[in-house]
Design a protein around this motif. Structure first.
Motif, PDB file in Angstrom:
ATOM      1  N   UNK A   1     -10.960  -1.977 -26.600  1.00 16.52           N
ATOM      2  CA  UNK A   1     -12.296  -1.964 -26.005  1.00 16.52           C
ATOM      3  C   UNK A   1     -12.311  -2.616 -24.628  1.00 16.52           C
ATOM      4  N   UNK A   2     -11.174  -3.153 -24.202  1.00 16.69           N
ATOM      5  CA  UNK A   2     -11.001  -3.669 -22.841  1.00 16.69           C
ATOM      6  C   UNK A   2      -9.642  -3.216 -22.339  1.00 16.69           C
ATOM      7  N   UNK A   3      -9.560  -3.063 -21.022  1.00 17.64           N
ATOM      8  CA  UNK A   3      -8.294  -2.620 -20.437  1.00 17.64           C
ATOM      9  C   UNK A   3      -8.115  -3.246 -19.063  1.00 17.64           C
ATOM     10  N   UNK A   4      -6.889  -3.690 -18.790  1.00 16.38           N
ATOM     11  CA  UNK A   4      -6.531  -4.192 -17.465  1.00 16.38           C
ATOM     12  C   UNK A   4      -5.156  -3.659 -17.093  1.00 16.38           C
ATOM     13  N   UNK A   5      -4.998  -3.246 -15.836  1.00 16.71           N
ATOM     14  CA  UNK A   5      -3.731  -2.720 -15.348  1.00 16.71           C
ATOM     15  C   UNK A   5      -3.401  -3.399 -14.023  1.00 16.71           C
ATOM     16  N   UNK A   6      -2.159  -3.841 -13.909  1.00 16.85           N
ATOM     17  CA  UNK A   6      -1.700  -4.473 -12.684  1.00 16.85           C
ATOM     18  C   UNK A   6      -0.322  -3.943 -12.307  1.00 16.85           C
ATOM     19  N   UNK A   7       0.026  -4.132 -11.049  1.00 13.51           N
ATOM     20  CA  UNK A   7       1.365  -3.815 -10.565  1.00 13.51           C
ATOM     21  C   UNK A   7       2.114  -5.112 -10.283  1.00 13.51           C
ATOM     22  N   UNK A   8       3.431  -5.074 -10.451  1.00 18.31           N
ATOM     23  CA  UNK A   8       4.255  -6.258 -10.192  1.00 18.31           C
ATOM     24  C   UNK A   8       5.517  -5.824  -9.458  1.00 18.31           C
ATOM     25  N   UNK A   9       6.376  -6.776  -9.144  1.00 13.62           N
ATOM     26  CA  UNK A   9       7.550  -6.519  -8.311  1.00 13.62           C
ATOM     27  C   UNK A   9       8.405  -5.398  -8.885  1.00 13.62           C
ATOM     28  N   UNK A  10       8.892  -4.512  -8.020  1.00 17.16           N
ATOM     29  CA  UNK A  10       9.762  -3.413  -8.474  1.00 17.16           C
ATOM     30  C   UNK A  10      11.070  -3.939  -9.072  1.00 17.16           C
ATOM     31  N   UNK A  11      11.591  -3.197 -10.039  1.00 15.48           N
ATOM     32  CA  UNK A  11      12.869  -3.531 -10.669  1.00 15.48           C
ATOM     33  C   UNK A  11      13.714  -2.266 -10.782  1.00 15.48           C
ATOM     34  N   UNK A  12      14.983  -2.441 -11.048  1.00 16.78           N
ATOM     35  CA  UNK A  12      15.891  -1.304 -11.200  1.00 16.78           C
ATOM     36  C   UNK A  12      15.399  -0.361 -12.301  1.00 16.78           C
ATOM     37  N   UNK A  13      15.247   0.911 -11.985  1.00 18.50           N
ATOM     38  CA  UNK A  13      14.795   1.966 -12.906  1.00 18.50           C
ATOM     39  C   UNK A  13      13.320   1.852 -13.280  1.00 18.50           C
ATOM     40  N   UNK A  14      12.670   0.740 -12.956  1.00 15.03           N
ATOM     41  CA  UNK A  14      11.255   0.579 -13.279  1.00 15.03           C
ATOM     42  C   UNK A  14      11.020   0.315 -14.759  1.00 15.03           C
ATOM     43  N   UNK A  15       9.899  -0.285 -15.084  1.00 16.60           N
ATOM     44  CA  UNK A  15       9.510  -0.500 -16.480  1.00 16.60           C
ATOM     45  C   UNK A  15       8.019  -0.805 -16.531  1.00 16.60           C
ATOM     46  N   UNK A  16       7.495  -0.808 -17.735  1.00 17.37           N
ATOM     47  CA  UNK A  16       6.082  -1.128 -17.950  1.00 17.37           C
ATOM     48  C   UNK A  16       5.986  -2.112 -19.111  1.00 17.37           C
ATOM     49  N   UNK A  17       5.272  -3.211 -18.893  1.00 18.53           N
ATOM     50  CA  UNK A  17       4.976  -4.151 -19.962  1.00 18.53           C
ATOM     51  C   UNK A  17       3.562  -3.872 -20.462  1.00 18.53           C
TER      52      UNK A  17
ATOM     53  N   UNK B   1       0.820  -1.215   0.000  1.00 19.84           N
ATOM     54  CA  UNK B   1       0.000   0.000   0.000  1.00 19.84           C
ATOM     55  C   UNK B   1       0.852   1.263   0.000  1.00 19.84           C
ATOM     56  N   UNK B   2       1.996   1.240   0.702  1.00 25.14           N
ATOM     57  CA  UNK B   2       2.794   2.456   0.868  1.00 25.14           C
ATOM     58  C   UNK B   2       3.913   2.603  -0.155  1.00 25.14           C
ATOM     59  N   UNK B   3       4.142   1.591  -1.005  1.00 26.19           N
ATOM     60  CA  UNK B   3       5.267   1.655  -1.944  1.00 26.19           C
ATOM     61  C   UNK B   3       5.090   2.834  -2.899  1.00 26.19           C
ATOM     62  N   UNK B   4       6.136   3.661  -3.107  1.00 20.56           N
ATOM     63  CA  UNK B   4       6.018   4.819  -4.017  1.00 20.56           C
ATOM     64  C   UNK B   4       5.757   4.378  -5.457  1.00 20.56           C
ATOM     65  N   UNK B   5       4.716   4.900  -6.033  1.00 21.89           N
ATOM     66  CA  UNK B   5       4.337   4.554  -7.409  1.00 21.89           C
ATOM     67  C   UNK B   5       3.337   5.592  -7.896  1.00 21.89           C
ATOM     68  N   UNK B   6       3.035   5.527  -9.190  1.00 15.93           N
ATOM     69  CA  UNK B   6       1.999   6.391  -9.742  1.00 15.93           C
ATOM     70  C   UNK B   6       0.634   5.814  -9.404  1.00 15.93           C
TER      71      UNK B   6
END
Length: 229
Positions: free
Chosen positions: A181-197, A151-156
């Protein structure tokens, strides 16, 4: 003994050369010629490693692009995005009307995506997606050394991720973002510099006629999954 005239001329010439900046680009009085001289394009080498894994093609380049092309989807690895506050800038036009325009950071992010993936899509002769899809996004925030809870991890905020990503890929990977026409968004384990798949999943024809689809309250309540989601 005093210096001759010729010696003084040579001394003056050498001093002027020493004071001059050796890396200074010489300008001309002709604007077009000067523009061509200063508009130096650097061509970077391009390398692509393509490998089939479990029937899916993985394309990885020296530009940090990673594209997975499967039978029913296309996935890409993207740099970590921007918050909505960093994407937009309010400007006032000549009529005094406020308009929202992309910030310098947002334009830089989009240009970075083009530089990453444009050579790859040309290399593999990728055809832009133009069919109805579902978009799925998995965001991996930058790694922090402190211990945080989920819950507290820094993220957008979760709704910050899609906008800049879709804008960056439009015209490059898909023709227009109205194909989703459909959308799903999830968070996953943090990595160096961050990324988005991000993945574009081709939908079955029976699932694309959303204009005649009634509300699925079981799905809304989390009791059922829609379209195999």
């Amino acid at each position: 003994m005093g210096k001759t005239r010729r010696s003084r001329v040579w001394d003056s010439f050498l001093i002027s050369k020493i004071k001059a900046d050796p890396f200074q680009t010489q300008k001309t009085k002709r604007e077009a010629r000067q523009k061509r001289a200063l508009n130096i394009k650097r061509i970077l080498p391009f390398y692509c490693n393509s490998q089939e894994i479990d029937g899916e093609m993985h394309h990885v380049t020296n530009m940090n692009a990673h594209m997975i092309v499967g039978q029913n989807y296309v996935a890409l690895k993207m740099p970590y995005g921007l918050s909505l506050n960093d994407i937009w800038r309010a400007t006032i036009d000549e009529r005094g009307v406020q308009r929202n325009s992309l910030s310098v950071a947002a334009k830089s992010y989009k240009l970075n995506i083009v530089n990453m993936y444009e050579p790859l899509v040309h290399h593999i002769d990728f055809e832009k997606i133009n069919e109805l899809c579902e978009i799925r996004i998995i965001a991996q925030p930058p790694l922090k050394t402190r211990n945080y809870t989920a819950k507290s991890y820094p993220r957008f905020d979760i709704d910050n991720y899609p906008k800049i990503i879709l804008d960056s890929l439009k015209g490059l990977i898909f023709k227009d973002d109205n194909i989703f026409i459909h959308e799903q968004i999830k968070l996953a384990e943090p990595v160096e510099d961050g990324c988005v798949w991000v993945s574009c999943i081709f939908m079955q024809e029976s699932d694309t006629n959303w204009v005649e689809e009634p509300i699925n309250f079981d799905w809304l309540a989390g009791r059922a999954r829609a379209h195999g989601i």
